[in-house]
Design an enzyme around this catalytic site. Structure first.
Site, mmCIF file in Angstrom:
data_model
loop_
_atom_site.group_PDB
_atom_site.id
_atom_site.type_symbol
_atom_site.label_atom_id
_atom_site.label_comp_id
_atom_site.label_asym_id
_atom_site.label_seq_id
_atom_site.Cartn_x
_atom_site.Cartn_y
_atom_site.Cartn_z
ATOM 1 N N CYS A 60 0.846 -1.198 0.000
ATOM 2 C CA CYS A 60 0.000 0.000 0.000
ATOM 3 C C CYS A 60 0.881 1.247 0.000
ATOM 4 O O CYS A 60 2.001 1.241 0.499
ATOM 5 C CB CYS A 60 -0.905 0.005 1.231
ATOM 6 S SG CYS A 60 -2.057 1.408 1.261
ATOM 7 N N ASP A 99 0.421 3.729 1.756
ATOM 8 C CA ASP A 99 0.367 4.287 3.116
ATOM 9 C C ASP A 99 1.772 4.583 3.659
ATOM 10 O O ASP A 99 2.654 3.721 3.631
ATOM 11 C CB ASP A 99 -0.359 3.289 4.033
ATOM 12 C CG ASP A 99 -0.761 3.911 5.352
ATOM 13 O OD1 ASP A 99 0.130 4.397 6.088
ATOM 14 O OD2 ASP A 99 -1.970 3.918 5.662
ATOM 15 N N ARG A 132 2.852 4.713 6.508
ATOM 16 C CA ARG A 132 3.250 3.958 7.714
ATOM 17 C C ARG A 132 3.775 2.563 7.391
ATOM 18 O O ARG A 132 4.132 1.816 8.300
ATOM 19 C CB ARG A 132 2.046 3.851 8.664
ATOM 20 C CG ARG A 132 1.553 5.193 9.170
ATOM 21 C CD ARG A 132 0.183 5.065 9.792
ATOM 22 N NE ARG A 132 -0.819 4.611 8.818
ATOM 23 C CZ ARG A 132 -2.090 4.363 9.120
ATOM 24 N NH1 ARG A 132 -2.508 4.483 10.363
ATOM 25 N NH2 ARG A 132 -2.937 3.976 8.178
HETATM 26 CO CO CO Z 1 -3.419 1.203 2.991
#
Ligand code: CO
Length: 199
Positions: free
Chosen positions: A43, A45, A47
């Site tokens: 992903c 993302d 993080r």
């Molecule tokens: Co994600």
């Protein structure tokens, strides 16, 4: 001034010095080419930084990231990365890594509008629809969200398995093995959900 931005090039200089301290040939070796054993599909993302969470060094992971780590069989970007990694770089493993708390997966559980990304999230909604009976049977919303993240990963691995690139590779060789992982942003732990091997 923007101290975050301004620190970036300074950080880069420190990183270069650190790497050269460990191995004076670090960059000259990398300059000769890459032979990564792993393709990571994760992903976007912030993080879930691919290399960092698995302790991988530059040269070890070929990376593709998109919102909610989707494997879409018409996505030329993903297909090109996959084909180059498998056919040319000859990676031994492909990991599709999802993560709990994924905003893309969560968005697919709602009818909220976020703009252009709604089109992308539509693919994730299809995954929900394929697994609606199992998911709707989970009453706790957080538990349902976590299971949906896991199912989206497993679905991605199965889509990879069906891809022309993987099917062609498996006619000639045993690799790559396909793995589905889920990462927990709340504790940093990754776990394997599925592995599919050609032997
Ligand atoms: Co994600």
């Amino acid at each position: 001034m923007d101290s975050f931005y301004n620190s970036l090039l300074e950080n880069n200089k420190k990183w270069v010095a650190e790497k050269l301290g460990e191995d004076p040939q670090f960059f000259s070796k990398l300059a000769k080419g890459q032979k990564p054993p792993l393709l990571w599909i994760g992903c976007s993302d912030s993080r879930v930084p691919a290399n960092e969470i698995i302790g991988a060094q530059p040269g070890e992971v070929f990376v593709h990231r998109n919102i909610a780590n989707m494997v879409i069989h018409t996505d030329m970007n993903m297909l090109s990365v996959l084909d180059y990694a498998v056919s040319i770089l000859d990676v031994k493993h492909v990991i599709v890594c999802g993560h709990y708390g994924c905003g893309g997966v969560q968005a697919a559980m709602t009818n909220n509008h976020y703009g252009l990304v709604d089109n992308w999230v539509h693919h994730i909604k299809d995954v929900y629809r394929f697994h609606k009976i199992e998911l709707d049977a989970i009453n706790n919303e957080e538990e349902r969200f976590r299971r949906f993240v896991e199912i989206n990963v497993i679905e991605g691995v199965q889509d990879l398995e069906k891809s022309a690139t993987i099917q062609a590779a498996w006619k000639n060789k045993q690799t790559p093995s396909l793995h589905g992982w889920v990462y927990d942003v709340a504790n940093g732990i990754a776990k394997e959900l599925i592995t599919i091997k050609n032997y």
